[in-house]
Design a protein around this motif. Structure first.
Motif, short mmCIF file in Angstrom:
data_model
loop_
_atom_site.label_atom_id
_atom_site.label_comp_id
_atom_site.label_asym_id
_atom_site.label_seq_id
_atom_site.Cartn_x
_atom_site.Cartn_y
_atom_site.Cartn_z
N ASP A 127 5.62 -5.02 -1.03
CA ASP A 127 4.33 -4.50 -0.54
C ASP A 127 4.56 -3.70 0.72
N SER A 128 4.16 -2.42 0.71
CA SER A 128 4.40 -1.57 1.90
C SER A 128 3.11 -0.93 2.38
N VAL A 129 3.02 -0.75 3.67
CA VAL A 129 1.94 0.05 4.27
C VAL A 129 2.59 1.07 5.20
N ARG A 130 2.22 2.31 5.03
CA ARG A 130 2.75 3.39 5.89
C ARG A 130 1.56 4.27 6.25
N SER A 131 1.01 4.06 7.42
CA SER A 131 -0.19 4.82 7.77
C SER A 131 -0.15 5.23 9.23
N ASN A 132 -0.79 6.33 9.50
CA ASN A 132 -0.95 6.83 10.88
C ASN A 132 -1.88 8.04 10.83
N LEU A 133 -2.24 8.57 11.99
CA LEU A 133 -2.98 9.83 12.00
C LEU A 133 -1.93 10.90 11.76
N MET A 186 6.24 -6.25 -9.21
CA MET A 186 5.41 -5.10 -8.86
C MET A 186 5.75 -4.64 -7.45
N ALA A 187 5.91 -3.34 -7.27
CA ALA A 187 6.05 -2.78 -5.92
C ALA A 187 4.79 -1.97 -5.64
N HIS A 188 4.29 -2.10 -4.42
CA HIS A 188 3.06 -1.40 -4.08
C HIS A 188 3.21 -0.72 -2.72
N ALA A 189 2.68 0.49 -2.61
CA ALA A 189 2.70 1.18 -1.32
C ALA A 189 1.30 1.73 -1.03
N HIS A 190 0.83 1.48 0.16
CA HIS A 190 -0.43 2.08 0.62
C HIS A 190 -0.05 3.11 1.68
N VAL A 191 -0.40 4.36 1.44
CA VAL A 191 -0.04 5.43 2.38
C VAL A 191 -1.31 6.15 2.83
N ASN A 192 -1.35 6.52 4.10
CA ASN A 192 -2.62 7.00 4.67
C ASN A 192 -2.33 7.95 5.85
N TRP A 193 -2.87 9.18 5.73
CA TRP A 193 -2.74 10.13 6.83
C TRP A 193 -3.90 10.00 7.83
N LEU A 194 -4.92 9.21 7.49
CA LEU A 194 -6.16 9.21 8.28
C LEU A 194 -6.35 7.95 9.10
N ARG A 215 3.80 0.40 9.85
CA ARG A 215 5.01 0.62 9.03
C ARG A 215 5.56 -0.75 8.66
N THR A 216 4.95 -1.38 7.66
CA THR A 216 5.43 -2.72 7.29
C THR A 216 5.77 -2.78 5.80
N THR A 217 6.74 -3.59 5.50
CA THR A 217 7.09 -3.87 4.10
C THR A 217 7.39 -5.35 3.99
N ARG A 276 13.48 -16.62 -0.85
CA ARG A 276 13.02 -16.29 0.50
C ARG A 276 12.15 -15.05 0.44
N ALA A 277 11.45 -14.79 1.54
CA ALA A 277 10.69 -13.54 1.68
C ALA A 277 11.08 -12.92 3.01
N VAL A 278 10.98 -11.59 3.07
CA VAL A 278 11.31 -10.94 4.33
C VAL A 278 10.20 -9.95 4.69
N VAL A 279 9.82 -9.96 5.96
CA VAL A 279 8.81 -9.03 6.46
C VAL A 279 9.51 -8.06 7.40
N TRP A 280 9.36 -6.77 7.12
CA TRP A 280 9.96 -5.72 7.94
C TRP A 280 8.82 -4.97 8.63
N ASP A 281 8.80 -5.08 9.95
CA ASP A 281 7.82 -4.31 10.73
C ASP A 281 8.61 -3.34 11.57
N ASP A 282 8.62 -2.09 11.16
CA ASP A 282 9.52 -1.13 11.80
C ASP A 282 9.08 -0.76 13.21
N LEU A 283 7.84 -1.10 13.56
CA LEU A 283 7.36 -0.77 14.91
C LEU A 283 7.55 -1.92 15.89
#
Ligand SMILES: NC(=O)c1ccc[n+]([C@@H]2O[C@H](COP(=O)([O-])OP(=O)(O)OC[C@H]3O[C@@H](n4cnc5c(N)ncnc54)[C@H](O)[C@@H]3O)[C@@H](O)[C@H]2O)c1
Length: 368
Positions: free
Chosen positions: A152-158, A219-227, A233-235, A242-249
Motif C-alpha cells: 500500500d503506497s501513498v505519494r502525494s504533495n502539491l 494486491m498492490a495499491h498506490a494513491h497518487v495526488n498532485w493536489l 511518501r509512505t509504503t 512481518r510487515a514493514v512501514v516505509w516513511d520516506d519523510l
C-alpha cells in the motif's frame, strides 16, 4: 576487467541533466566528455566557464566521437526513442531517464537493438537505488517478511501539474518501478486497474488510485495526488511473517519492521459460532527500526551503470525493467479510460525475468 575510465556524455541539460553531470563527474570510473543540449546556452550554463567538459548542441558530434562509450539521456520522454536509438546505433551504452520510451512497442525496439549489439541499456529508476528500497528488497526477497500479502503506497504533495503526462505516469511510475524491483522471483503483476479525477480541469488525471493484481493473489495499491496540501511518501508491505512501514519523510526512522500480523490457526472447532474466533489470532510482537544509511541514489545508479558495462552484464534496472514499467503504465492508462476495469499487463517473453514458464538464464546481477 578494464581499468581505464569510460568516456561519457550527458544529453539534456534541463532539470535532470545537471544531476547526471554532477554524479558522472564524481564517479571515478567515468570520464565526462560532453554535455549536449539542443539549447547550447543551457549546456554552457550548467558547466560554467572553467569546465573541461565540452558543451555542445550537436548530438551527431557526440555520437561520432569514439572516445564516448556511454551516454546518459535526460531529454523529454517524447524524444527518448530517437535519441536512445541513435546512441545505440552509434555503439554507445545508454543510461536513460524514465520512461524508456513513449510506448511499450517503441521501448521493445530499443531493448532488442541493445541486445543485438551487446550494449548496456539501463533505466534511471533512481528510487530503486535508495538505501531504503535496497533494504526493503532484501527483506522481501530473503523471505524475512514471509509470503507477500499486500503493498500500500501513498505519494502525494502539491505537485507540478505536468504538461504532457498525468499523475500516474509522473508519480505512480516511482511506486511501480519500486514494486517491480522488490517483488520476489516468481511473483509478477497480471492486471492493473486505475481510477482518476481532474478536479482542476487540467486535462489529465491529477489524483488517482491504482491497483495491481499480483500473480500470488496479493494486491498492490498506490494513491497518487498532485493536489494534496501536505507531502506524504509512505509504503506498507505486509507479509505472512512481518510487515514493514516505509516513511520516506521520517529521517529518524524511515523503516519500521513489525512482528505483527493476523494469522489463521488450523484449530478444528465444531461449534460454528466459535469457529471463526478460534481460527483468527493476532500477533503483536516487537517493532525494529533498522539503521538505513543516507546516500545519493544517483551515485549508485552511476556505479551500477559502470559495473554493467565493465562486467558485460545486465544492470539491475535494465531495458526489460523499463518495459515492465511501460506495460503497467499502459494498462493503467487503458483502465483509466475504461472506468477502472482491470486490464492485463503485457508479458515480455524476451525478458530474462519472464514468467512464461520457459526456462531462461538470469544474468548475474539481475535481481528478478
Ligand atoms: N529520474 C527521475 O526521478 C526523473 C524526475 C524527473 C524527470 N525525469 C525524466 O527525465 C527526463 C528529463 O526531464 P527534465 O525535467 O530534465 O526535462 P527538461 O525539459 O527540463 O530538460 C530537457 C532538456 O533536453 C533538451 N533536449 C530536448 N531534445 C533534445 C535533443 N534531441 N538533443 C539534445 N537535447 C535535447 C532540452 O533543450 C532541455 O534542456 C524526462 O524523460 C523525465 O521524464 C526523471
Amino acid at each position: 576487467m578494464r581499468t581505464s575510465k569510460i568516456g561519457m556524455a550527458v544529453i539534456g541539460a534541463g532539470r535532470v541533466g545537471p544531476n547526471l553531470v554532477r554524479n558522472a563527474m564524481t564517479t571515478s570510473a567515468l570520464d565526462l566528455k560532453y554535455l549536449c543540449d539542443r539549447d547550447f546556452s543551457r549546456a554552457r550554463k550548467v558547466l560554467g566557464e572553467y569546465s573541461t567538459v565540452v558543451p555542445t548542441a550537436d548530438l551527431s558530434q557526440v555520437l561520432a566521437d569514439p572516445a564516448v562509450e556511454a551516454v546518459a539521456v535526460a531529454t523529454p520522454a517524447a524524444t527518448h526513442y530517437t535519441v536512445v536509438m541513435a546512441a545505440l546505433e552509434a555503439g554507445k551504452h545508454v543510461l536513460v531517464e524514465n520512461p524508456l520510451a513513449a510506448s511499450y512497442r517503441t521501448g521493445a525496439e530499443l531493448v532488442a537493438t541493445a541486445a543485438d549489439r551487446g550494449l548496456a541499456l539501463m533505466l534511471d529508476h533512481t528510487s530503486c537505488y535508495t538505501p531504503a528500497v535496497t533494504h526493503l528488497r532484501r527483506l522481501v526477497q530473503s523471505g524475512a517478511l514471509g509470503d507477500l500479502q499486500f503493498v500500500d503506497s501513498v505519494r502525494s504533495n502539491l505537485g507540478l501539474v505536468q504538461p504532457d503526462i498525468d499523475v500516474l505516469w509522473d508519480l505512480a511510475a516511482h511506486d511501480l518501478s519500486i514494486l517491480d524491483s522488490i517483488l520476489p522471483l516468481g511473483v509478477y503483476p497480471i492486471a492493473v486497474s486505475a481510477q482518476g479525477s481532474d478536479p482542476i480541469h487540467a486535462g489529465r488525471a491529477c489524483v488517482a488510485h491504482l491497483s495491481v493484481q499480483l500473480s500470488n493473489g496479493a494486491m498492490a495499491h498506490a494513491h497518487v495526488n498532485w493536489l494534496s496540501p501536505t507531502e506524504v511518501r509512505t509504503t506498507t508491505l505486509g507479509g505472512s511473517l512481518r510487515a514493514v512501514v516505509w516513511d520516506d519523510l521520517d529521517l529518524s526512522q524511515r523503516l519500521a519492521v513489525y512482528d505483527r500480523g493476523v494469522e489463521r490457526s488450523e484449530v478444528d472447532v465444531l461449534d460454528p459460532d466459535t469457529e471463526r474466533a478460534a481460527r483468527i489470532s493476532y500477533r503483536k510482537g516487537d517493532m525494529v527500526a533498522p539503521a538505513v544509511p543516507e546516500g545519493e541514489a544517483l551515485r549508485d545508479v552511476m556505479t551500477e551503470f559502470v559495473a554493467a558495462i565493465n562486467q558485460r552484464r545486465s544492470p539491475m534496472t535494465d531495458g526489460h525493467a523499463g518495459l515492465r514499467l511501460l506495460a503497467m503504465l499502459e494498462a493503467a492508462t487503458e483502465s483509466l479510460a475504461s472506468n477502472g476495469a482491470f486490464m492485463p499487463v503485457e508479458a515480455d517473453l524476451d525478458d530474462p525475468a519472464n514468467h512464461s514458464g520457459i526456462a531462461v538464464l538470469v544474468p548475474v546481477g539481475t535481481v528478478r
